[in-house]
Design an enzyme around this catalytic site. Sequence first.
Site, PDB file in Angstrom:
ATOM      1  N   HIS A 156       0.871  -1.187   0.000  1.00 39.22           N
ATOM      2  CA  HIS A 156       0.000   0.000   0.000  1.00 39.22           C
ATOM      3  C   HIS A 156       0.902   1.231   0.000  1.00 39.22           C
ATOM      4  O   HIS A 156       1.740   1.397   0.878  1.00 39.22           O
ATOM      5  CB  HIS A 156      -0.912   0.022   1.225  1.00 39.22           C
ATOM      6  N   CYS A 157       0.714   2.084  -0.999  1.00 36.36           N
ATOM      7  CA  CYS A 157       1.556   3.273  -1.136  1.00 36.36           C
ATOM      8  C   CYS A 157       0.760   4.513  -0.751  1.00 36.36           C
ATOM      9  O   CYS A 157      -0.223   4.861  -1.420  1.00 36.36           O
ATOM     10  CB  CYS A 157       2.054   3.407  -2.574  1.00 36.36           C
ATOM     11  N   PRO A 158       1.146   5.207   0.319  1.00 44.45           N
ATOM     12  CA  PRO A 158       0.407   6.418   0.707  1.00 44.45           C
ATOM     13  C   PRO A 158       0.551   7.547  -0.305  1.00 44.45           C
ATOM     14  O   PRO A 158      -0.322   8.414  -0.393  1.00 44.45           O
ATOM     15  CB  PRO A 158       1.032   6.797   2.055  1.00 44.45           C
TER      16      PRO A 158
END
Length: 327
Positions: A156-158
């Site tokens: 998951h990439c913010p």
Amino acid sequence: MMITPLHRFRDIERTPEYLQPEKCVPPPSRASLGTMWFIRDGCGIACAVVTWMLVFYADFVVLLVMLVPSRDYVYSVINGTLFNTLAFLALASHFRAMLTDPGAVPKGNATKEFIESLQLKPGQVVYKCPKCCSIKPDRAHHCSVCKRCIRKMDHHCPWVNNCVGENNQKYFVLFTMYIALISLHALIMVGFHFLYCFEEDWTKCSSFSPPTTVILLILLCFEALLFLIFTSVMFGTQVHSICTDETGIERLKNQKPTWEKISGWEGMKLAFGGALSLGWFNPFSNLNCQSPAPAEAVAAAPASEIMTQEEIEQFLARDVAIQMLHE
């Protein structure tokens, strides 16, 4: 022994009643679902906004501090066009990576009807996610931010406020590539501009005052260097994951492959939607590759081995193990 809330929660998970498919609410129909995918996460939204602001800042410095005051018209036009084209492609890739469904498994599909439709063989095992009440396909993992199970989830990439998964990995790779390119381009232009200003009068090489010009250029240099290193590493990591057909989570868990690997050039073609073409570098092109449907969590049995309704009910009660995966 005192039972803490955590122990009590685990006991609930282990009770047979919790494992029954009747406990799951059927997923909503596709007609009632919207077409836009967007994660309402405060941290992710803030990171996405900061990403766009940093690109706009770089464009402001490149245009108004370095190119517009330049006396070389050809130099300004060529570099201005190139930089803005790459910046536009970077933001478009970011937009697609953020708003594309990464491969979410239908929520709440662990119902009795769905399990029966899988036409399972005796002894086959399916996996149920206790958090989103879904039957998990192979290589799917639950994301605590998206609150969904994602097929081929890498991480998951913010910065894109989304998971990187089966359906949006291409756009994430393009985003990292174009950010790295505009960062490198900005560093080169900053270097040439400093040389030009040292040779000429500082008051003539920029429309801003010399101290302001130096501060703006140093900030851009720091930003470009930082993002060049970061996005180059991410780009290399993603390409390596595609070529080895191993996601970041699978690599961290040292998970032994139970699937048929599609690695190397074939993996690149699958991730980017076909043979090498300009479409690979176009964030507006859609993926043409055929990916497994969410319902295909388990292979269906041949027609000769399809069980009757009574056998299915007995099988569901006795032989199918719906195991809880904690991630």
